[in-house]
Design a protein around this motif. Structure first.
Motif, PDB file in Angstrom:
ATOM      1  N   PHE A 120       0.856  -1.192   0.000  1.00  0.00           N
ATOM      2  CA  PHE A 120       0.000   0.000   0.000  1.00  0.00           C
ATOM      3  C   PHE A 120       0.895   1.246   0.000  1.00  0.00           C
ATOM      4  N   ALA A 121       0.800   2.063  -1.057  1.00  0.00           N
ATOM      5  CA  ALA A 121       1.729   3.180  -1.223  1.00  0.00           C
ATOM      6  C   ALA A 121       1.285   4.455  -0.525  1.00  0.00           C
ATOM      7  N   LYS A 122       0.045   4.492  -0.092  1.00  0.00           N
ATOM      8  CA  LYS A 122      -0.481   5.685   0.575  1.00  0.00           C
ATOM      9  C   LYS A 122      -0.225   5.587   2.086  1.00  0.00           C
ATOM     10  N   PRO A 123      -0.562   6.605   2.862  1.00  0.00           N
ATOM     11  CA  PRO A 123      -0.270   6.569   4.303  1.00  0.00           C
ATOM     12  C   PRO A 123      -0.915   5.387   5.027  1.00  0.00           C
ATOM     13  N   VAL A 124      -0.131   4.790   5.932  1.00  0.00           N
ATOM     14  CA  VAL A 124      -0.559   3.628   6.710  1.00  0.00           C
ATOM     15  C   VAL A 124      -0.362   3.933   8.197  1.00  0.00           C
ATOM     16  N   VAL A 125      -1.388   3.616   8.981  1.00  0.00           N
ATOM     17  CA  VAL A 125      -1.255   3.653  10.439  1.00  0.00           C
ATOM     18  C   VAL A 125      -1.110   2.211  10.895  1.00  0.00           C
ATOM     19  N   CYS A 126       0.013   1.899  11.520  1.00  0.00           N
ATOM     20  CA  CYS A 126       0.310   0.517  11.912  1.00  0.00           C
ATOM     21  C   CYS A 126       0.356   0.423  13.433  1.00  0.00           C
ATOM     22  N   ASP A 127      -0.461  -0.483  13.979  1.00  0.00           N
ATOM     23  CA  ASP A 127      -0.579  -0.603  15.439  1.00  0.00           C
ATOM     24  C   ASP A 127      -0.655  -2.073  15.826  1.00  0.00           C
ATOM     25  N   ALA A 128      -0.522  -2.341  17.120  1.00  0.00           N
ATOM     26  CA  ALA A 128      -0.787  -3.647  17.718  1.00  0.00           C
ATOM     27  C   ALA A 128      -0.008  -4.762  17.008  1.00  0.00           C
ATOM     28  N   ASP A 129      -0.724  -5.805  16.561  1.00  0.00           N
ATOM     29  CA  ASP A 129      -0.026  -6.926  15.913  1.00  0.00           C
ATOM     30  C   ASP A 129       0.577  -6.543  14.576  1.00  0.00           C
ATOM     31  N   GLY A 130       0.127  -5.455  13.992  1.00  0.00           N
ATOM     32  CA  GLY A 130       0.793  -4.949  12.799  1.00  0.00           C
ATOM     33  C   GLY A 130       2.240  -4.584  13.114  1.00  0.00           C
ATOM     34  N   LEU A 131       2.456  -4.003  14.303  1.00  0.00           N
ATOM     35  CA  LEU A 131       3.822  -3.668  14.731  1.00  0.00           C
ATOM     36  C   LEU A 131       4.637  -4.917  15.010  1.00  0.00           C
ATOM     37  N   ASN A 132       4.011  -5.910  15.634  1.00  0.00           N
ATOM     38  CA  ASN A 132       4.727  -7.149  15.937  1.00  0.00           C
ATOM     39  C   ASN A 132       5.151  -7.875  14.670  1.00  0.00           C
ATOM     40  N   LEU A 133       4.292  -7.850  13.659  1.00  0.00           N
ATOM     41  CA  LEU A 133       4.653  -8.475  12.386  1.00  0.00           C
ATOM     42  C   LEU A 133       5.701  -7.643  11.645  1.00  0.00           C
ATOM     43  N   LEU A 134       5.611  -6.332  11.766  1.00  0.00           N
ATOM     44  CA  LEU A 134       6.603  -5.469  11.134  1.00  0.00           C
ATOM     45  C   LEU A 134       7.990  -5.717  11.715  1.00  0.00           C
ATOM     46  N   ALA A 135       8.030  -5.972  13.020  1.00  0.00           N
ATOM     47  CA  ALA A 135       9.314  -6.221  13.685  1.00  0.00           C
ATOM     48  C   ALA A 135       9.987  -7.498  13.180  1.00  0.00           C
ATOM     49  N   LYS A 136       9.212  -8.394  12.575  1.00  0.00           N
ATOM     50  CA  LYS A 136       9.745  -9.672  12.130  1.00  0.00           C
ATOM     51  C   LYS A 136      10.178  -9.678  10.671  1.00  0.00           C
ATOM     52  N   THR A 137      10.006  -8.559   9.979  1.00  0.00           N
ATOM     53  CA  THR A 137      10.362  -8.518   8.565  1.00  0.00           C
ATOM     54  C   THR A 137      11.303  -7.356   8.289  1.00  0.00           C
ATOM     55  N   LYS A 138      12.063  -7.463   7.250  1.00  0.00           N
ATOM     56  CA  LYS A 138      12.957  -6.376   6.841  1.00  0.00           C
ATOM     57  C   LYS A 138      12.260  -5.408   5.898  1.00  0.00           C
ATOM     58  N   LEU A 139      11.040  -5.756   5.487  1.00  0.00           N
ATOM     59  CA  LEU A 139      10.286  -4.878   4.599  1.00  0.00           C
ATOM     60  C   LEU A 139       9.710  -3.711   5.390  1.00  0.00           C
ATOM     61  N   ARG A 140       9.414  -2.600   4.705  1.00  0.00           N
ATOM     62  CA  ARG A 140       8.929  -1.385   5.350  1.00  0.00           C
ATOM     63  C   ARG A 140       7.768  -0.790   4.556  1.00  0.00           C
ATOM     64  N   PHE A 141       6.877  -0.099   5.258  1.00  0.00           N
ATOM     65  CA  PHE A 141       5.875   0.718   4.587  1.00  0.00           C
ATOM     66  C   PHE A 141       6.559   1.971   4.040  1.00  0.00           C
ATOM     67  N   ASP A 142       6.058   2.467   2.915  1.00  0.00           N
ATOM     68  CA  ASP A 142       6.645   3.662   2.315  1.00  0.00           C
ATOM     69  C   ASP A 142       6.294   4.930   3.089  1.00  0.00           C
ATOM     70  N   ASN A 143       5.121   4.937   3.706  1.00  0.00           N
ATOM     71  CA  ASN A 143       4.601   6.168   4.317  1.00  0.00           C
ATOM     72  C   ASN A 143       3.784   5.776   5.537  1.00  0.00           C
ATOM     73  N   ALA A 144       4.446   5.648   6.690  1.00  0.00           N
ATOM     74  CA  ALA A 144       3.778   5.031   7.840  1.00  0.00           C
ATOM     75  C   ALA A 144       3.787   5.904   9.079  1.00  0.00           C
ATOM     76  N   ILE A 145       2.768   5.688   9.893  1.00  0.00           N
ATOM     77  CA  ILE A 145       2.704   6.182  11.266  1.00  0.00           C
ATOM     78  C   ILE A 145       2.654   4.941  12.142  1.00  0.00           C
ATOM     79  N   LEU A 146       3.661   4.758  12.980  1.00  0.00           N
ATOM     80  CA  LEU A 146       3.735   3.595  13.866  1.00  0.00           C
ATOM     81  C   LEU A 146       3.352   4.036  15.276  1.00  0.00           C
ATOM     82  N   THR A 147       2.541   3.245  15.967  1.00  0.00           N
ATOM     83  CA  THR A 147       1.994   3.686  17.256  1.00  0.00           C
ATOM     84  C   THR A 147       2.259   2.671  18.375  1.00  0.00           C
TER      85      THR A 147
END
Length: 497
Positions: free
Chosen positions: A346-373
């Motif tokens: 998803f190339a537009k702004p993303v709000v990533c929270d909760a288990d989204g953060l836990n899954l993000l921590a396990k990958t080297k991939l990144r959102f292009d335009n994110a707000i992490l909470t």
């Protein structure tokens, strides 16, 4: 009241500085203002005395705890003023007064001329109705000795009102790290500039009510060094929230897609999605586990709820949305991982929270335009190199993550930090009642909604954090215990107008 406002104020500035900045530039600020450091010490003592004259008029027995630095000098000035007002004053020096130097030494000798009692052995703490902490100041770092911890513990269990001078002893005014056994104040009067470490995390609770005394050098100080953080108030935060045009309709007010709600976890995504609606977004789509469609939709029929089995179904929904919120109730099983991996496109702004953060921590991939909470535990999981920074320094932790993930980072907790690579905002709102399930889901929804309505990411995030905390504070007037995340909705709507 005039005396009170002349010496200190509850209307705190909108900028904050590190303790090191204050130490480095206070002398130059005084000089540029046409005064001397000794005059600043006198003004500090007068500001402290004004608090007694306004808030502690009847306090007759006052204990001052002093160290060997300038905080001790402030305390000795205060001791003289209290003595002259007819109060019984005792100064307990934790160090030999011979270690004092400069203006602090002069303040000590001046106090002695007025026959003020200075003792080296601990007095009976329970004999005093006010205890003033002047042991350490802006230069504190490290640990407190066992003897000092024991003293501060005894102070904490008395019925005395506790006042800290500038920075409560045991708190690092830059990092906000609280040493074991730190002095816990009911009131802290801080000088010249707000110290960022007092405004966030555990330190915020140790300060009690925070008051500010500029000592009449704030303008000169502000010209010498830029702030390390901003501390935006209600007016500043709302300035970028534009009034809705008369010809608005749902398609011009933003379309938010929320992704989450694994099997058996419908509540989180429902709270987040309703928060998006209550914050003013025009269209709200929910992508959730097929088992949850009925429960998410029940009673909130304005939501467009889709049960999705695979990533291809999510891709169709992503193509129609302006903003995505991912994570509430998402889980970390195979279904969640597949959905999350697809969301990274998803190339537009993303709000990533909760288990989204836990899954993000396990990958080297990144959102292009994110707000992490993240809250603190989630933030530590996001760290790629735990040894690279001091994880207990909230400013360093949040800034490191914002840079690592090229995102806006919201580090939740008292004095929530909103951090970009260019700026840090310390939130003013919130209360202890927010320690309740679902609060983070509601925050994610508010952020997503304001983004969808066209606000810039940092401004939208900072305002959302503030609205979230203020709504909780208003709702908590009926009682801090038992506040539900859904109790915030009526206040969120009212605050955003």
């Amino acid at each position: 009241m005039f005396i009170l406002e002349a010496k200190y104020t509850t209307n705190l500035p909108q900028v904050a500085y590190s303790a090191q900045q204050v130490q480095q530039y206070e002398a130059q600020a005084a000089q540029n203002s046409g005064t001397q450091l000794s005059h600043l010490m006198q003004r500090a003592g007068e500001a402290l005395f004004s608090w007694f004259e306004y808030d502690q008029v009847s306090a007759q027995h006052v204990l001052l705890l002093v160290g060997k630095g300038n905080n001790a000098g402030d305390a000795y000035v205060l001791a003289k003023l209290l003595h002259q007002s007819g109060r019984n004053v005792c100064v307990f020096s934790l160090y030999d007064p011979a270690l004092l130097s400069g203006d602090a030494k002069d303040a000590y000798h001046e106090a002695c001329k007025h026959s003020i009692t200075v003792v080296m052995e601990r007095p009976k703490i329970s004999d005093f109705c006010v205890i003033v902490d002047g042991v350490f100041g802006t230069g504190f770092r490290g640990d407190l000795s066992n003897d000092i911890q024991a003293l501060f513990k005894e102070c904490a269990i008395t019925r005395a009102k506790c006042l800290s001078i500038d920075v409560p002893s045991g708190i690092n005014g830059t990092t906000g790290i609280v040493a074991k056994g730190a002095f816990c104040a009911d009131v802290t009067i801080t000088f010249i500039a707000l110290k960022q470490g007092l405004l966030t995390g555990t330190a915020k609770g140790f300060c009690g009510q925070l008051l500010y005394a500029s000592l009449a050098v704030e303008d000169a100080f502000y010209q010498l060094t830029p702030p390390s953080a901003v501390y935006m108030d209600h007016t500043a935060l709302f300035v970028e929230l534009e009034k809705r045009p008369l010809d608005s309709y749902k398609n011009t007010c933003g379309h938010v897609l929320l992704v989450g709600g694994n099997k058996g976890m419908a509540g989180a995504i429902r709270l987040a999605s309703e928060a998006v609606l209550r914050s003013g977004a025009g269209l709200v789509t929910v992508a959730t586990h097929p088992d949850n469609v009925a429960s998410v939709l029940q009673g909130r029929y304005e939501l467009m709820v889709h049960g999705i089995q695979n990533a291809s179904e999510l891709s169709i929904l992503m193509s129609k949305a302006d903003i995505m919120v991912i994570g509430p109730g998402l889980g970390q099983d195979e279904w969640a991982q597949a959905i999350f991996t697809s969301s990274l496109g998803f190339a537009k702004p993303v709000v990533c929270d909760a288990d989204g953060l836990n899954l993000l921590a396990k990958t080297k991939l990144r959102f292009d335009n994110a707000i992490l909470t993240p809250h603190f535990a989630e933030a530590k999981r996001l760290l790629c190199d735990l040894e690279a920074i001091d994880a207990f320094n909230r400013f360093e932790l949040a800034s490191h993550l914002a840079k690592t993930y090229k995102a806006i980072l919201v580090l939740k907790g008292p004095g929530t930090l909103t951090v970009s690579e260019e700026c840090i905002n310390i939130n003013r709102s919130g209360c202890a009642a927010m320690a309740s399930a679902g609060m983070g889901d509601v925050l994610s929804g508010i952020i997503g909604s304001l983004l969808a309505q066209g606000m810039k990411p940092f401004a939208a995030t900072s305002l959302a954090v503030y609205i979230h905390g203020l709504a909780a504070k208003i709702a908590a007037k009926e009682g801090e215990r038992g506040l539900l995340a859904s109790d915030l909705f009526v206040h969120i709507r009212r605050l955003l107008g």
